[in-house]
Design a protein around this motif. Structure first.
Motif, PDB file in Angstrom:
ATOM      1  N   ARG A 165      -0.338 -24.877 -18.698  1.00  0.00           N
ATOM      2  CA  ARG A 165       0.444 -23.832 -19.359  1.00  0.00           C
ATOM      3  C   ARG A 165       1.305 -23.146 -18.305  1.00  0.00           C
ATOM      4  O   ARG A 165       0.794 -22.597 -17.337  1.00  0.00           O
ATOM      5  CB  ARG A 165      -0.463 -22.799 -20.043  1.00  0.00           C
ATOM      6  N   HIS A 166       2.611 -23.211 -18.500  1.00  0.00           N
ATOM      7  CA  HIS A 166       3.540 -22.562 -17.595  1.00  0.00           C
ATOM      8  C   HIS A 166       3.710 -21.104 -18.002  1.00  0.00           C
ATOM      9  O   HIS A 166       3.573 -20.749 -19.176  1.00  0.00           O
ATOM     10  CB  HIS A 166       4.897 -23.267 -17.612  1.00  0.00           C
ATOM     11  N   GLU A 167       4.004 -20.266 -17.014  1.00  0.00           N
ATOM     12  CA  GLU A 167       4.149 -18.836 -17.279  1.00  0.00           C
ATOM     13  C   GLU A 167       5.236 -18.557 -18.317  1.00  0.00           C
ATOM     14  O   GLU A 167       5.120 -17.640 -19.121  1.00  0.00           O
ATOM     15  CB  GLU A 167       4.467 -18.103 -15.973  1.00  0.00           C
ATOM     16  N   SER A 168       6.278 -19.370 -18.299  1.00  0.00           N
ATOM     17  CA  SER A 168       7.412 -19.147 -19.197  1.00  0.00           C
ATOM     18  C   SER A 168       7.179 -19.702 -20.600  1.00  0.00           C
ATOM     19  O   SER A 168       7.995 -19.512 -21.489  1.00  0.00           O
ATOM     20  CB  SER A 168       8.672 -19.778 -18.604  1.00  0.00           C
ATOM     21  N   ARG A 213      -5.163 -22.206 -10.931  1.00  0.00           N
ATOM     22  CA  ARG A 213      -3.903 -21.479 -11.097  1.00  0.00           C
ATOM     23  C   ARG A 213      -3.181 -21.434  -9.755  1.00  0.00           C
ATOM     24  O   ARG A 213      -3.796 -21.214  -8.717  1.00  0.00           O
ATOM     25  CB  ARG A 213      -4.181 -20.053 -11.579  1.00  0.00           C
ATOM     26  N   VAL A 215       0.735 -20.267  -7.723  1.00  0.00           N
ATOM     27  CA  VAL A 215       1.987 -19.514  -7.799  1.00  0.00           C
ATOM     28  C   VAL A 215       2.984 -20.147  -6.840  1.00  0.00           C
ATOM     29  O   VAL A 215       2.664 -20.394  -5.668  1.00  0.00           O
ATOM     30  CB  VAL A 215       1.768 -18.031  -7.437  1.00  0.00           C
ATOM     31  N   SER A 222       8.606 -15.467  -8.246  1.00  0.00           N
ATOM     32  CA  SER A 222       7.270 -16.058  -8.289  1.00  0.00           C
ATOM     33  C   SER A 222       6.995 -16.608  -9.680  1.00  0.00           C
ATOM     34  O   SER A 222       7.218 -15.924 -10.674  1.00  0.00           O
ATOM     35  CB  SER A 222       6.204 -15.009  -7.923  1.00  0.00           C
ATOM     36  N   ILE A 223       6.510 -17.853  -9.731  1.00  0.00           N
ATOM     37  CA  ILE A 223       6.242 -18.522 -11.003  1.00  0.00           C
ATOM     38  C   ILE A 223       4.790 -18.994 -11.015  1.00  0.00           C
ATOM     39  O   ILE A 223       4.333 -19.657 -10.082  1.00  0.00           O
ATOM     40  CB  ILE A 223       7.186 -19.722 -11.207  1.00  0.00           C
ATOM     41  N   GLN A 224       4.071 -18.641 -12.075  1.00  0.00           N
ATOM     42  CA  GLN A 224       2.660 -18.985 -12.179  1.00  0.00           C
ATOM     43  C   GLN A 224       2.453 -20.148 -13.151  1.00  0.00           C
ATOM     44  O   GLN A 224       3.053 -20.199 -14.212  1.00  0.00           O
ATOM     45  CB  GLN A 224       1.871 -17.772 -12.677  1.00  0.00           C
ATOM     46  N   THR A 225       1.589 -21.089 -12.747  1.00  0.00           N
ATOM     47  CA  THR A 225       1.234 -22.227 -13.589  1.00  0.00           C
ATOM     48  C   THR A 225      -0.287 -22.331 -13.636  1.00  0.00           C
ATOM     49  O   THR A 225      -0.952 -22.183 -12.614  1.00  0.00           O
ATOM     50  CB  THR A 225       1.830 -23.534 -13.031  1.00  0.00           C
ATOM     51  N   ILE A 226      -0.829 -22.591 -14.833  1.00  0.00           N
ATOM     52  CA  ILE A 226      -2.272 -22.705 -15.004  1.00  0.00           C
ATOM     53  C   ILE A 226      -2.604 -24.099 -15.522  1.00  0.00           C
ATOM     54  O   ILE A 226      -2.016 -24.566 -16.498  1.00  0.00           O
ATOM     55  CB  ILE A 226      -2.805 -21.651 -15.989  1.00  0.00           C
TER      56      ILE A 226
END
Length: 332
Positions: A165-168, A213, A215, A222-226
């Motif tokens: 799941r991408h932050e966006s 997770r 970053v 900063s972009i977070q990916t889980i």
């Protein structure tokens, strides 16, 4: 092997029932060796609020909903000892905590023992996938013989099935997670996204929640990916493998130095270090900062003034980092 398993920590948030007031408070728990410690926050450098010696407890068990009206509750108890009650965020974590506690030598009730037996039947295994030094990592009922475990090298490649799941985006999609010494790729259908190691500013592994997770920073954003995995054991394997592959990549650079002063990070791309830590110097910048990596693979920025600044080390860092790590300077 038994010693390694004995020292493996299991951690996460739980609600704990008080002994006198009977109120429930959220605490950060760390299960390590035969001790269950709890903290007010995730800062484990601060003194624990309390530590439970599991060596004297005899049973871990689920607590029925009708006892306290709490879902996902469990307890540990022993003769002439205080009974501790806990509540997990989910039924899955309730089971995983009970299995982990039972794994420290605490006896298990019949229902918990079934969970323990089920967990014991599933193992992380690696299967050659036809790629050079490539392996698919998955869970299996058949354990992998110790002699069949491949050594981790700079050119190793490991593939895991995961959900991302991408932050966006709110949507979670099925992907193939591919780990190499350059970084890792997330393959969604026909699209492959490469995240290079030097572009990762923060890692967070949570085996108890079966997620990884990270970053990245792109254009100062900063972009977070889980990434979600089918088992916490896969997350643990990923964590140890990433650390080992980073160190294998850095081993032949010879760019190692000693930290002179403690440094506490103030930004997400900085690295917490203690005096005496051995650090691999990846790159030195003109603004007085360097990019370094600790032995566990944790990577981040620290001031050059906090590191033993042998002229040859710094000079080698500038040259070798540019030459050997050029491909890892940014996410593509």
């Amino acid at each position: 092997m038994a010693d390694a398993q004995e020292s493996t920590a299991f951690r996460g948030w739980l609600l704990k029932r008080g002994g006198l007031r009977k109120s429930w408070k959220r605490r950060w728990f760390v299960l390590e060796n035969k001790r269950l410690s709890y903290f007010k926050s995730q800062d484990e450098d601060k003194a624990a609020l309390g530590t439970i010696d599991l060596a004297v407890y005899t049973c871990v068990d689920f607590v029925p909903l009708e006892v306290h009206g709490k879902a996902n509750e469990f307890k540990i108890e022993g003769p002439d000892l205080r009974t501790y009650f806990f509540m997990a965020p989910s039924a899955l974590l309730q089971s995983e905590w009970c299995v982990a506690i039972a794994g420290k030598g605490v006896g298990a009730s019949a229902v918990v023992q079934k969970k323990v037996d089920a967990a014991a039947k599933v193992h992380v295994v690696l299967e050659p996938n036809g790629l050079p030094n490539g392996y698919d990592v998955f869970m299996s009922k058949d354990p992998m013989p110790a002699e069949a475990v491949p050594p981790i090298a700079k050119d190793s490649l490991f593939r895991y099935r995961a959900m991302v799941r991408h932050e966006s985006k709110a949507k979670t999609t099925k992907v193939m997670f591919v780990l190499t010494s350059e970084g890792f790729s997330i393959v969604e259908g026909e699209t492959e996204t490469l995240y290079k190691i030097k572009a990762i500013v923060k890692y967070l592994f949570k085996p108890e929640k079966r997620l990884f997770r990270f970053v990245t920073k792109h254009n100062d954003e900063s972009i977070q990916t889980i990434c979600f995995f089918s088992s916490g054991a896969l997350v643990e394997h990923l964590e140890t493998t990433i650390a080992a592959m980073i160190q294998a990549l850095l081993a032949d650079t010879g760019i190692l130095s000693t930290v002179l002063f403690d440094f506490e990070s103030e930004d997400e791309d900085e690295l917490n270090v203690k005096r005496g830590d051995r650090i691999a110097v990846l790159e030195v910048f003109d603004d007085g900062w360097l990019l370094g990596s600790l032995g566990d693979g944790t990577t981040g920025m620290i001031p050059v003034s906090h590191v033993y600044s042998d002229a040859k080390v710094i000079q080698n860092a500038r040259r070798k980092a540019e030459r050997k790590l050029k491909r890892m300077t940014a996410a593509s």
